[in-house]
Design a protein around this motif. Structure first.
Motif, PDB file in Angstrom:
ATOM      1  N   ILE A   1       0.958  -1.096  -0.169  1.00 49.29           N
ATOM      2  CA  ILE A   1       0.124   0.084   0.002  1.00 49.29           C
ATOM      3  C   ILE A   1       0.914   1.181   0.152  1.00 49.29           C
ATOM      4  O   ILE A   1       0.507   2.453  -0.739  1.00 49.29           O
ATOM      5  N   ASP A   2       1.944   1.322   0.723  1.00 49.67           N
ATOM      6  CA  ASP A   2       2.951   2.301   0.758  1.00 49.67           C
ATOM      7  C   ASP A   2       3.650   2.550  -0.362  1.00 49.67           C
ATOM      8  O   ASP A   2       3.373   3.595  -0.784  1.00 49.67           O
ATOM      9  N   ASP A   3       3.972   1.546  -1.081  1.00 48.84           N
ATOM     10  CA  ASP A   3       4.450   1.654  -2.415  1.00 48.84           C
ATOM     11  C   ASP A   3       3.498   2.254  -3.432  1.00 48.84           C
ATOM     12  O   ASP A   3       3.959   2.945  -4.407  1.00 48.84           O
ATOM     13  N   MET A   4       2.340   1.662  -3.214  1.00 49.32           N
ATOM     14  CA  MET A   4       1.393   2.413  -4.252  1.00 49.32           C
ATOM     15  C   MET A   4       1.049   3.528  -4.095  1.00 49.32           C
ATOM     16  O   MET A   4       0.779   4.559  -5.101  1.00 49.32           O
ATOM     17  N   LEU A   5       0.876   4.044  -2.840  1.00 48.88           N
ATOM     18  CA  LEU A   5       0.709   5.602  -2.705  1.00 48.88           C
ATOM     19  C   LEU A   5       1.981   6.547  -3.196  1.00 48.88           C
ATOM     20  O   LEU A   5       1.711   7.606  -3.538  1.00 48.88           O
ATOM     21  N   ALA A   6       3.216   5.855  -2.833  1.00 53.06           N
ATOM     22  CA  ALA A   6       4.331   6.763  -3.284  1.00 53.06           C
ATOM     23  C   ALA A   6       4.388   6.884  -4.630  1.00 53.06           C
ATOM     24  O   ALA A   6       4.846   7.879  -5.198  1.00 53.06           O
ATOM     25  N   GLY A   7       3.968   5.838  -5.543  1.00 54.79           N
ATOM     26  CA  GLY A   7       3.817   5.923  -7.056  1.00 54.79           C
ATOM     27  C   GLY A   7       2.654   6.378  -7.682  1.00 54.79           C
ATOM     28  O   GLY A   7       2.423   6.229  -8.791  1.00 54.79           O
ATOM     29  N   SER A   8       1.631   6.932  -6.764  1.00 50.05           N
ATOM     30  CA  SER A   8       0.412   7.128  -7.392  1.00 50.05           C
ATOM     31  C   SER A   8       0.483   8.534  -8.129  1.00 50.05           C
ATOM     32  O   SER A   8      -0.385   8.825  -8.977  1.00 50.05           O
ATOM     33  N   LEU A   9       1.564   9.569  -7.915  1.00 51.17           N
ATOM     34  CA  LEU A   9       1.366  10.815  -8.661  1.00 51.17           C
ATOM     35  C   LEU A   9       1.987  10.499  -9.869  1.00 51.17           C
ATOM     36  O   LEU A   9       2.732   9.648 -10.317  1.00 51.17           O
TER      37      LEU A   9
END
Length: 208
Positions: A140-148
């Protein structure tokens, strides 16, 4: 009420306790016998001394032989007392050992019950679930970090650069307050300017 508050709690007396009590009683009786014989031997010794003074040597020798026999009895009595005391100590130590063993038994039973409640398989399952939860949170953290998007990334960098460039050192503002101008002077100055403007055309006309 008196019977309730006056009732004494009964203690459990074991066979070992009774045996220790009997051994101590026998030991005490032997000690009393020792004291009695010692007093008697001292009297016989004084009596033998008196018989020798009186010239009754044969009676003195017979009395000393009796004293010698009683001395041997005292030695045997001392050995018996030592054996009784050793037996008491052994029994008391055995009681302590039994209490230790009972405590270990209770502890082992508690450990067995705890192991039954939480087996090795259960511990492994909990550890696996914990690891899965950690991995899931990491995803989840990786997805949020790469969502921009790239545009968002550029905007963030631009804002960072603007903040960096805007960090210019400005002159320090003085801590002391500025002096106040009196209101009368502020009102008088415009009036004087008006008078000078009004009188200027008159002076020009007079000059012509």
């Amino acid at each position: 009420m008196g019977n309730i508050f006056g009732r004494k709690r009964r203690t459990r007396v074991t066979e070992q306790d009774r045996a220790i009590l009997q051994l101590k009683q026998q030991r005490d009786k032997l000690r009393q016998y020792q004291k009695k014989i010692n007093v008697q031997l001292e009297k016989e010794r004084q009596l033998a001394k008196q018989l020798l003074k009186d010239g009754k040597k044969d009676k003195a020798i017979l009395l000393l032989k009796k004293k010698r026999y009683q001395d041997q009895l005292l030695d045997k009595t001392e050995n018996q007392i030592s054996n009784l005391e050793r037996m008491v100590q052994d029994l008391e130590f055995a009681q302590i050992e039994m209490k230790v063993i009972e405590g270990l038994k209770v502890g082992n039973d508690c450990l067995k019950k705890m192991h039954e409640m939480l087996s090795v398989e259960e511990v492994e399952r909990i550890m696996d679930e914990t690891q899965d939860a950690i991995e899931y949170q990491r995803q989840i953290d990786d997805m949020l970090a790469g969502s921009l998007s790239q545009e968002d990334e550029d905007a963030v960098l631009a804002e960072l650069e603007a903040i960096t460039q805007g960090d210019v050192e400005l002159p320090e503002v003085p801590d002391e307050a500025l002096p106040e101008v009196p209101e009368a002077e502020e009102e008088q100055e415009p009036e004087e300017k008006k008078e000078r403007v009004k009188n200027k055309p008159e002076r020009e006309m007079l000059a012509v």
